[in-house]
Design a protein around this motif. Structure first.
Motif, PDB file in Angstrom:
ATOM      1  N   GLU A 238       0.809  -1.214   0.000  1.00 18.28           N
ATOM      2  CA  GLU A 238       0.000   0.000   0.000  1.00 18.28           C
ATOM      3  C   GLU A 238       0.850   1.274   0.000  1.00 18.28           C
ATOM      4  O   GLU A 238       0.340   2.379  -0.222  1.00 18.28           O
ATOM      5  CB  GLU A 238      -0.915   0.018   1.236  1.00 18.28           C
ATOM      6  N   LEU A 239       2.155   1.138   0.289  1.00 21.70           N
ATOM      7  CA  LEU A 239       2.961   2.315   0.584  1.00 21.70           C
ATOM      8  C   LEU A 239       3.313   3.139  -0.650  1.00 21.70           C
ATOM      9  O   LEU A 239       3.296   4.376  -0.622  1.00 21.70           O
ATOM     10  CB  LEU A 239       4.242   1.881   1.309  1.00 21.70           C
ATOM     11  N   GLY A 240       3.652   2.470  -1.768  1.00 18.96           N
ATOM     12  CA  GLY A 240       4.061   3.207  -2.958  1.00 18.96           C
ATOM     13  C   GLY A 240       5.525   3.582  -2.946  1.00 18.96           C
ATOM     14  O   GLY A 240       6.020   4.236  -3.869  1.00 18.96           O
ATOM     15  N   PHE A 241       6.242   3.194  -1.869  1.00 17.75           N
ATOM     16  CA  PHE A 241       7.664   3.476  -1.733  1.00 17.75           C
ATOM     17  C   PHE A 241       8.409   2.191  -1.386  1.00 17.75           C
ATOM     18  O   PHE A 241       7.845   1.250  -0.812  1.00 17.75           O
ATOM     19  CB  PHE A 241       7.937   4.481  -0.604  1.00 17.75           C
ATOM     20  N   LEU A 242       9.704   2.170  -1.713  1.00 17.45           N
ATOM     21  CA  LEU A 242      10.628   1.195  -1.143  1.00 17.45           C
ATOM     22  C   LEU A 242      11.583   1.979  -0.252  1.00 17.45           C
ATOM     23  O   LEU A 242      12.269   2.912  -0.723  1.00 17.45           O
ATOM     24  CB  LEU A 242      11.435   0.469  -2.227  1.00 17.45           C
ATOM     25  N   ILE A 243      11.592   1.681   1.039  1.00 10.73           N
ATOM     26  CA  ILE A 243      12.497   2.351   1.963  1.00 10.73           C
ATOM     27  C   ILE A 243      13.817   1.603   1.919  1.00 10.73           C
ATOM     28  O   ILE A 243      13.911   0.456   2.378  1.00 10.73           O
ATOM     29  CB  ILE A 243      11.918   2.372   3.388  1.00 10.73           C
ATOM     30  N   LEU A 244      14.854   2.233   1.368  1.00  9.89           N
ATOM     31  CA  LEU A 244      16.151   1.580   1.203  1.00  9.89           C
ATOM     32  C   LEU A 244      17.025   1.725   2.436  1.00  9.89           C
ATOM     33  O   LEU A 244      17.888   0.891   2.695  1.00  9.89           O
ATOM     34  CB  LEU A 244      16.871   2.164  -0.019  1.00  9.89           C
ATOM     35  N   ASP A 245      16.818   2.779   3.200  1.00 15.94           N
ATOM     36  CA  ASP A 245      17.582   3.004   4.431  1.00 15.94           C
ATOM     37  C   ASP A 245      16.643   2.800   5.619  1.00 15.94           C
ATOM     38  O   ASP A 245      15.924   3.708   6.037  1.00 15.94           O
ATOM     39  CB  ASP A 245      18.165   4.418   4.440  1.00 15.94           C
ATOM     40  N   CYS A 246      16.616   1.578   6.133  1.00 15.97           N
ATOM     41  CA  CYS A 246      15.664   1.230   7.203  1.00 15.97           C
ATOM     42  C   CYS A 246      15.952   2.027   8.469  1.00 15.97           C
ATOM     43  O   CYS A 246      15.023   2.427   9.185  1.00 15.97           O
ATOM     44  CB  CYS A 246      15.725  -0.267   7.503  1.00 15.97           C
ATOM     45  N   GLU A 247      17.239   2.265   8.762  1.00 12.79           N
ATOM     46  CA  GLU A 247      17.576   3.004   9.984  1.00 12.79           C
ATOM     47  C   GLU A 247      17.067   4.436   9.900  1.00 12.79           C
ATOM     48  O   GLU A 247      16.541   4.990  10.864  1.00 12.79           O
ATOM     49  CB  GLU A 247      19.089   2.982  10.188  1.00 12.79           C
TER      50      GLU A 247
END
Length: 835
Positions: A238-247
């Protein structure tokens, strides 16, 4: 919330996710929980001292409460392991500030004992590491033991979890290169990920217009989910994003969102304007001092954060069609002050219904803190996005959802913080079936979809509690499990099903009666759909009984057509006056109710007719078993026998025997006509071990008799007026039926193949009356021989062992073995015949 990633000497990458134990973070922990089957280890770190100054030592109960919460949280979010993939969550307990505590103190020993109890309690739910680590952060030697444990356990887990697609490793390198080429951006939009897959990943590329784009898109999302589960990125459909930097995401974005102090701003009962929220986000996440504060807005627009909150169901728009619509954030709603509760409508025509959903195992799991806020948003989006949104209203309180949709008023109440149940209460002027259909089709599926690993069981709430909105503490005993009520209906004769009543116990507090005793008809507790399910199950049982009795199904009454619930709705002429219109509506409703009652009664009447025909045949079969005179030594022993097995001071009826079974007791029934029953306090004869000869002689006859008996008990024949007396009352023994396959497992089931298969296997093929006679003759002869071996052959010995006497009926001349009570009460109908 912090994330630290490192690699060990063997190039194993380990990411440590600190979920933060502060209460304000609880509602987001569900989103951060690793996927089922992922390579993950849970470290539960609990301080031995109270926050914030770490000076006052915790008592053992506080530490137990802390550990118990996190263990239940892990179990509640973990899908139950299947037989194909039996992977339990790995849990290790770490106690900090150990250097400050007296190691010989009584509290420390009590804490160790409580942790051992928790380990025993959660056995089979988590894989609990047997050693509890105590850590002094200032001592490298203290920490090194825990570090070594994490490394070794990680390697073990990696060997057990499913393998990761090789393609994932290729993508990790590609995404890392993308970040380097794009100023180290921590987040990527989905369309950018699509472009990378199209250009650089051949197997995720759409090669031509003939390719199935949907299939390629599904593969791309599967790979993104896989990267999420192994902790490389954060991704939600549902987000529409990929978060590459989890921290970065957890430490800067999420942590700041949860700390928004909107209550001091212009929030009104959870609502805040979109512009105001964006202003607060900018103020909290962006420092006015250059080089200080968050760098969120170097990578995302403030509007992206709001969209992110909407997609993750952390908030919802009051009016989705308005770009400036206020937003409601359930997590900031303040708890009410015990305002009086009442329904918005109240009339004699109102129908009240309630359902109670409770965790199957509340000792090991609960409805997590993030569950109800997400349900509040999820239900809003589901209702307001449907075709009925114009007829719906939706309001929230801290632990309450109030919905009005198509004239049905619904309250969804959470049982408080860290609750293990949720109640659904409804008030409606529609039929009970229509009201319950709305609950079952809209509310219940939404609850189940957000429950992760929690299994919920459904119960029916007492309608009076729903009508009066009785407080939850008094409702705890005023419910009946849905399946239990259905089974109760299946246990009564067909003609008693429609008028079956469930009784409610009274409730008192401090000597004051809150709720009096009462009852409700089952038909007023169940929808037509549930009631028909019970009727169809009864038809199913009767059909199998008919097959066993070899009764032709011809002339069975046809099953009445199903009600659709909308067949009787007709529009009222708008020119009719208000009063006349109201009268017409009431009359129309009465017609619908009368038609529903007629249809149900017609279906029950058909069921009763079918059941009656089968009871007559069942009566004939049992009568044949009782009175058939096999002419073996002139009925010198009783005919109707059964075996019981004694376990833990309880007697269990044995429905099947195999060679090698031990410690069985042979019992006989009183055979008095129309009143067959178990003889109380009967001693019986012990059968030390079942041999092959006993199996060959007894299995065919026992199978036939026990099958008739089981069917009779299943359809409640022993309660049927006039016919049930012919069925033995084995209610005490049948409380727990013993099947040899359940006792002995596969080995026992295989043993019956050597001996019993020849006797049982094809007994229904080409059967004749001679076969039945031979089976009964063989079984009766075995009983005669067995009693002779037991030196229980004379009338006196049989009376001592079984409490039965041999008599002859004066009118028919038939012989029977009856108990002492019948011998006295029916003395004018019988004549005793000494053996």
């Amino acid at each position: 919330m912090r994330i630290k990633t490192f690699k060990d000497e063997e190039d194993t990458k380990i990411s440590i996710w600190n979920l933060a134990g502060q209460h304000e973070f609880y509602s987001l922990h569900d989103l951060m929980f690793p996927g089922h089957g992922s390579a993950s280890l849970f470290l539960i770190a609990s301080s031995l001292f109270r926050k914030p100054n770490n000076r006052e030592p915790k008592n053992p109960e506080e530490i137990e409460e802390d550990l118990n919460y996190w263990l239940r949280f892990i179990v509640s979010n973990s899908k139950r392991a299947s037989s194909q993939q039996f992977i339990l969550p790995n849990v290790t307990v770490v106690l900090t500030h150990f250097d400050k505590i007296n190691q010989s103190s009584r509290n420390l020993q009590n804490t160790v004992d409580l942790i051992q109890k928790l380990r025993d309690k959660f056995k089979g739910f988590v894989e609990f590491y047997p050693t509890v680590f105590t850590v002094d952060a200032r001592s490298s030697a203290s920490v090194s033991k825990l570090t070594n444990h994490v490394r070794q356990t990680s390697k073990t887990i990696l060997q057990r979890v499913p393998r990761v697609y090789e393609l994932c490793y290729d993508l990790i390198q590609t995404l890392s290169q993308w970040r380097s080429d794009n100023y180290n951006k921590p987040a990527m939009r989905w369309r950018e990920f699509d472009e990378i897959c199209q250009v650089k990943i051949p197997c995720l590329r759409v090669r031509s217009r003939l390719d199935n784009r949907e299939k390629v898109e599904m593969r791309r999302r599967a790979i993104a989910n896989c990267l999420h589960h192994i902790g490389e990125i954060i991704y939600f459909d549902e987000l529409g994003f990929l978060i590459l930097d989890c921290e970065w995401f957890c430490g800067e974005v999420v942590a700041q969102l949860l700390r928004l102090d909107v209550r001091k701003q212009s929030a009104n009962n959870g609502f805040i304007s979109r512009k105001e929220l964006e202003k607060i986000l900018k103020g909290n996440l962006q420092s006015q001092i250059p080089g200080v504060g968050s760098k969120v807005f170097e990578n995302l627009e403030v509007n992206d954060l709001v969209k992110m909150m909407l997609k993750l169901e952390l908030c919802y728009e009051q009016d989705p069609t308005d770009s400036n619509s206020p937003l409601l954030i359930p997590s900031i709603i303040e708890e009410g002050r015990g305002r009086p509760q009442r329904w918005q409508i109240s009339s004699p025509e109102c129908v009240y219904a309630g359902r109670h959903l409770e965790c199957d195992d509340s000792g090991h799991m609960f409805l997590t803190p993030g569950f109800f806020p997400r349900l509040q948003v999820h239900l809003h989006n589901k209702i307001m996005g449907s075709n009925n949104q114009h007829a719906a209203t939706y309001t929230l309180e801290k632990y309450l959802i109030s919905i009005t949709i198509n004239g049905v008023h619904i309250r969804v109440e959470l049982g408080g913080q860290l609750a293990h149940y949720i109640d659904i209460l409804a008030c409606s002027t529609k039929t009970l079936t229509d009201t319950l259909r709305l609950i079952q089709q809209l509310i219940v599926p939404s609850i189940h979809s957000l429950c992760q690993g929690v299994t919920l069981s459904e119960s029916i709430l007492r309608p009076e509690c729903v009508r009066n909105l009785t407080p939850p503490r008094f409702r705890k005993t005023q419910l009946v499990p849905l399946q239990q009520l259905k089974h109760a209906l299946l246990s009564v004769p067909a003609d008693a099903m429609y008028d079956y009543q469930h009784t409610w116990a009274p409730v008192s507090e401090s000597g004051r009666q809150v709720l009096g005793p009462g009852f409700d008809y089952a038909r007023d507790l169940l929808s037509d759909d549930d009631f028909r399910e019970v009727l169809h199950r009864r038809y199913h049982d009767l059909y199998h009984l008919a097959v066993e009795l070899q009764v032709s199904p011809e002339n069975n009454p046809d099953e009445p057509d199903r009600l659709t619930g909308d067949e009787f709705g007709t529009a009222v002429d708008p020119s009719i006056g208000g009063i006349a219109k109201g009268v017409e509506t009431v009359l129309q409703r009465l017609k619908i109710i009368e038609q529903e009652i007629r249809d149900l009664k017609q279906e029950i009447q058909g069921l009763r007719y079918y059941e009656h025909r089968l009871l007559v045949e069942l009566h004939r079969k049992v009568n044949y078993l009782v009175n058939y005179n096999v002419q073996i030594e002139e009925r010198k022993v009783p005919n109707l026998f059964y075996f019981v097995r004694t376990e833990n001071y309880s007697r269990k009826l044995v429905t099947n025997i195999i060679s090698g079974m031990t410690a069985l007791r042979l019992h006989m029934l009183c055979e008095f006509r129309r009143e067959i029953h178990v003889v109380e306090d009967q001693i019986g004869c012990e059968l030390m071990q079942v041999d092959n000869m006993a199996v060959k002689s007894l299995v065919p006859h026992m199978k036939k008799f026990m099958k008739l008996l089981t069917f009779a008990l299943k359809i409640g024949v022993h309660l049927a007026s006039g016919m049930g007396e012919m069925i033995p009352d084995l209610s005490r023994e049948v409380a727990h039926l013993v099947d040899s396959s359940a006792i002995y497992g596969a080995a026992g089931a295989a043993a019956i193949g050597a001996v019993g298969a020849a006797a049982v296997g094809n007994r229904n093929r080409g059967r004749s009356l001679g076969d039945d006679i031979q089976e009964q003759r063989t079984a009766q002869q075995w009983v005669v021989d067995f009693l002779r071996e037991q030196r229980c052959y004379s009338g006196k010995e049989i009376a001592e062992k079984f409490g039965l006497w041999r008599v002859r009926y004066r009118d028919s001349g038939q012989i029977a073995w009856i108990c002492r009570r019948h011998l006295i009460v029916r003395a004018n109908e019988i004549a005793e015949i000494p053996v």
